[in-house]
Write an enzyme that holds these catalytic residues in place. Structure first.
Site, PDB file in Angstrom:
ATOM      1  N   ASN A  44       0.827  -1.211   0.000  1.00  0.00           N
ATOM      2  CA  ASN A  44       0.000   0.000   0.000  1.00  0.00           C
ATOM      3  C   ASN A  44       0.863   1.264   0.000  1.00  0.00           C
ATOM      4  O   ASN A  44       0.369   2.355   0.265  1.00  0.00           O
ATOM      5  CB  ASN A  44      -0.901   0.020   1.234  1.00  0.00           C
ATOM      6  CG  ASN A  44      -1.803  -1.192   1.294  1.00  0.00           C
ATOM      7  OD1 ASN A  44      -2.350  -1.620   0.281  1.00  0.00           O
ATOM      8  ND2 ASN A  44      -1.952  -1.773   2.470  1.00  0.00           N
ATOM      9  N   HIS A 130     -13.840  -2.182   6.698  1.00  0.00           N
ATOM     10  CA  HIS A 130     -12.622  -2.799   7.214  1.00  0.00           C
ATOM     11  C   HIS A 130     -12.849  -3.440   8.593  1.00  0.00           C
ATOM     12  O   HIS A 130     -13.633  -2.941   9.394  1.00  0.00           O
ATOM     13  CB  HIS A 130     -11.555  -1.716   7.326  1.00  0.00           C
ATOM     14  CG  HIS A 130     -10.176  -2.220   7.591  1.00  0.00           C
ATOM     15  ND1 HIS A 130      -9.618  -2.274   8.846  1.00  0.00           N
ATOM     16  CD2 HIS A 130      -9.229  -2.714   6.741  1.00  0.00           C
ATOM     17  CE1 HIS A 130      -8.383  -2.745   8.758  1.00  0.00           C
ATOM     18  NE2 HIS A 130      -8.133  -3.023   7.489  1.00  0.00           N
ATOM     19  N   GLU A 174     -15.934   3.323   4.294  1.00  0.00           N
ATOM     20  CA  GLU A 174     -14.613   3.697   3.786  1.00  0.00           C
ATOM     21  C   GLU A 174     -14.878   4.608   2.594  1.00  0.00           C
ATOM     22  O   GLU A 174     -15.927   4.516   1.962  1.00  0.00           O
ATOM     23  CB  GLU A 174     -13.843   2.452   3.318  1.00  0.00           C
ATOM     24  CG  GLU A 174     -13.550   1.471   4.439  1.00  0.00           C
ATOM     25  CD  GLU A 174     -12.825   0.212   3.974  1.00  0.00           C
ATOM     26  OE1 GLU A 174     -12.083   0.278   2.979  1.00  0.00           O
ATOM     27  OE2 GLU A 174     -13.020  -0.827   4.607  1.00  0.00           O
ATOM     28  N   SER A 178     -10.935  -1.170   0.356  1.00  0.00           N
ATOM     29  CA  SER A 178      -9.600  -1.759   0.253  1.00  0.00           C
ATOM     30  C   SER A 178      -9.546  -3.008  -0.623  1.00  0.00           C
ATOM     31  O   SER A 178      -8.500  -3.312  -1.174  1.00  0.00           O
ATOM     32  CB  SER A 178      -9.053  -2.064   1.643  1.00  0.00           C
ATOM     33  OG  SER A 178      -9.957  -2.852   2.364  1.00  0.00           O
ATOM     34  N   ASP A 203     -13.689   6.539   6.617  1.00  0.00           N
ATOM     35  CA  ASP A 203     -12.316   6.027   6.736  1.00  0.00           C
ATOM     36  C   ASP A 203     -11.615   6.228   5.389  1.00  0.00           C
ATOM     37  O   ASP A 203     -11.956   5.593   4.398  1.00  0.00           O
ATOM     38  CB  ASP A 203     -12.401   4.539   7.124  1.00  0.00           C
ATOM     39  CG  ASP A 203     -11.026   3.878   7.253  1.00  0.00           C
ATOM     40  OD1 ASP A 203     -10.070   4.347   6.617  1.00  0.00           O
ATOM     41  OD2 ASP A 203     -10.946   2.858   7.965  1.00  0.00           O
ATOM     42  N   HIS A 206      -7.318   4.455   2.260  1.00  0.00           N
ATOM     43  CA  HIS A 206      -6.762   4.253   0.915  1.00  0.00           C
ATOM     44  C   HIS A 206      -6.905   5.473   0.009  1.00  0.00           C
ATOM     45  O   HIS A 206      -6.431   5.463  -1.121  1.00  0.00           O
ATOM     46  CB  HIS A 206      -7.408   3.032   0.248  1.00  0.00           C
ATOM     47  CG  HIS A 206      -7.039   1.759   0.931  1.00  0.00           C
ATOM     48  ND1 HIS A 206      -5.870   1.089   0.685  1.00  0.00           N
ATOM     49  CD2 HIS A 206      -7.668   1.068   1.901  1.00  0.00           C
ATOM     50  CE1 HIS A 206      -5.794   0.017   1.456  1.00  0.00           C
ATOM     51  NE2 HIS A 206      -6.877  -0.018   2.209  1.00  0.00           N
ATOM     52  N   LYS A 237      -0.252   4.116   4.603  1.00  0.00           N
ATOM     53  CA  LYS A 237      -0.393   3.651   3.227  1.00  0.00           C
ATOM     54  C   LYS A 237       0.286   4.639   2.274  1.00  0.00           C
ATOM     55  O   LYS A 237       1.499   4.685   2.219  1.00  0.00           O
ATOM     56  CB  LYS A 237      -1.850   3.367   2.945  1.00  0.00           C
ATOM     57  CG  LYS A 237      -2.218   2.079   3.723  1.00  0.00           C
ATOM     58  CD  LYS A 237      -3.630   1.728   3.851  1.00  0.00           C
ATOM     59  CE  LYS A 237      -3.701   0.419   4.643  1.00  0.00           C
ATOM     60  NZ  LYS A 237      -4.960   0.219   5.315  1.00  0.00           N
TER      61      LYS A 237
HETATM   62  C1  LIG Z   1      -5.293  -0.430   6.518  1.00  0.00           C
HETATM   63  C2  LIG Z   1      -6.614   0.037   6.975  1.00  0.00           C
HETATM   64  C3  LIG Z   1      -6.839   0.362   8.310  1.00  0.00           C
HETATM   65  C4  LIG Z   1      -5.804   0.095   9.380  1.00  0.00           C
HETATM   66  O1  LIG Z   1      -4.764   0.996   9.312  1.00  0.00           O
HETATM   67  P1  LIG Z   1      -3.353   0.615   9.948  1.00  0.00           P
HETATM   68  O2  LIG Z   1      -2.673   1.917  10.102  1.00  0.00           O
HETATM   69  O3  LIG Z   1      -2.683  -0.316   9.016  1.00  0.00           O
HETATM   70  O4  LIG Z   1      -3.653  -0.054  11.265  1.00  0.00           O
HETATM   71  C5  LIG Z   1      -8.055   0.892   8.658  1.00  0.00           C
HETATM   72  N1  LIG Z   1      -9.032   1.070   7.741  1.00  0.00           N
HETATM   73  C6  LIG Z   1      -8.857   0.731   6.451  1.00  0.00           C
HETATM   74  C7  LIG Z   1      -9.963   0.951   5.484  1.00  0.00           C
HETATM   75  C8  LIG Z   1      -7.651   0.198   6.034  1.00  0.00           C
HETATM   76  O5  LIG Z   1      -7.488  -0.156   4.762  1.00  0.00           O
END
Ligand SMILES: *Cc1c(COP(=O)(O)O)cnc(C)c1O
Length: 382
Positions: A44, A130, A174, A178, A203, A206, A237
């Protein structure tokens, strides 16, 4: 311990067993084990910022100045000026009044949801949310209702039927998903949360660094700055570092410092990481078109896959190629590895039954030769 062995045996039979397989090293779009080098489509690190000289220098300087660990939680002696500088930079980046840094995206979501809702309340979450959002929902003890992925009619029906039975309601999504690489209909979500008196948590794990001017995320890209109560994102990411943030109001920040247990009861992020995260935001400001260029490249690759009759989708740098059964996804991933490409096979329970896939994560460091070669390899395996 027999039940643990049985669990593993069953996972293996169903071809769902997860295993760690360490690399010797990795770099943007590249990875290597002891005996083979790969073009990597599974990280990522979308903009390659993990290896950016400005981030490395910032982390090195901070290491020398502050040492390695933060020493304590933010509420004890782990709170440094540099944590506040990062929070101010995030707030400015996101056009928010204030921001709070969390130790990871997982900790942000498992801290936020229990702080924002309780057993009198309800959470409406996209069914592809997620694991960290779903775990946060369980911890909150609120009623969790999942709506079909990106299906606003379904959400509207559920809100109509259920909203009135609860005190507070939180919509959760999100902005870029993802595993499917598609985007949430944020404008419709905002309209629904207004109509049904809910709050909205988006969220942007990404989307941060990729979508919108200077990579500010989809909320900004969709013209909704200031209309989403809780905008969460990660540094781990596209921003190439580690940690996460919530962009919101000063009131929400002050409240979370008192109520988010994953914030209160965990040691602060190391200052070197905070410094790297600050440098990453500066890179986004200095090179505002990084995300846009990556999205154009991803679009061309998606179209090339479609021309070759692969079943794909999404509208981001994440490109799923749907292949059906877990066994087929695993076999394709293994064969691509033999050809020098690391492409993740994503299987149930991460994705629904029958929707196993290869997941291509495109990065700035992928060039057109990489993309042509991997497509040729994939076509040869059909
Ligand atoms: C990767 C991810 C997380 C977690 O983030 P980290 O910093 O890796 O713990 C949370 N929400 C989504 C949508 C993700 O893709």
């Amino acid at each position: 311990m027999e039940e643990l062995a049985r669990f593993l045996e069953q996972r293996k039979e169903e071809r769902l067993l997860r295993r760690l397989s360490p690399l010797a090293w990795r770099a943007p779009a590249r990875a290597a084990t002891g005996d083979q080098e790969y073009i990597d489509f599974s990280s990522n690190d979308y903009l390659g910022l993990s290896a950016h000289p400005a981030l490395i220098r910032a982390a090195q300087d901070a290491l020398v100045k502050y040492g390695v660990g933060a020493g304590a939680s933010r509420l004890m002696s782990g709170d440094l000026d540099i944590h506040h500088a990062l929070e101010e930079a995030v707030a400015a980046f996101k056009g928010a009044e204030a921001a709070l840094v969390f130790n990871s995206g997982y900790q942000a979501n498992t801290g936020l949801l229990p702080a924002l809702v309780d057993r009198h309340d309800v959470i409406f979450a996209d069914s592809l949310s997620h694991a960290s959002l779903l775990d946060g929902a369980v911890l909150s003890r609120a009623k969790l209702i999942r709506f079909r992925h990106n299906d606003m009619d379904h959400l509207a029906d559920l809100l109509h039927e259920q909203r009135a039975s609860y005190t507070r309601a939180l919509l959760v999504t999100e902005s870029v998903f993802s595993m499917d690489g598609d985007r949430a209909p944020l404008r419709e979500l905002v309209a629904l949360k207004e109509r049904y008196h809910c709050r909205l948590l988006v969220d942007e794990a990404h989307a941060t660094g990729i979508f919108g001017p200077q990579g500010r995320g989809c909320v900004e890209a969709d013209g909704l700055t200031g209309q989403v109560e809780f905008v969460m994102g990660t540094f781990s990411k596209a921003l190439g570092g580690f940690g996460a943030f919530l962009a919101s109001t000063q009131l929400v920040k002050d409240y979370l410092v008192n109520a988010a247990r994953s914030f209160i009861y965990s040691t602060a992020l190391p200052p070197a990481i905070i410094a790297a995260n600050l440098a990453a935001l500066q890179v986004c400001r200095d090179e505002p078109s990084l995300g846009k260029k990556l999205l154009l490249k991803a679009d061309r690759f998606r179209k090339a896959l479609q021309r070759e009759k692969w079943k794909t989708g999404g509208e981001s740098q994440i490109i799923p190629v749907l292949v059906g059964e877990s066994a087929r996804a695993l076999a394709l991933s293994a064969k691509l590895a033999e050809c020098g490409f690391r492409v993740l096979a994503v299987r149930p329970p991460t994705v629904p039954e029958g929707q196993a896939r290869l997941r291509f994560s495109l990065c700035s460091a992928h060039n057109s030769t990489h993309l042509i070669k991997v497509l040729e390899a994939l076509n040869d395996l059909r």
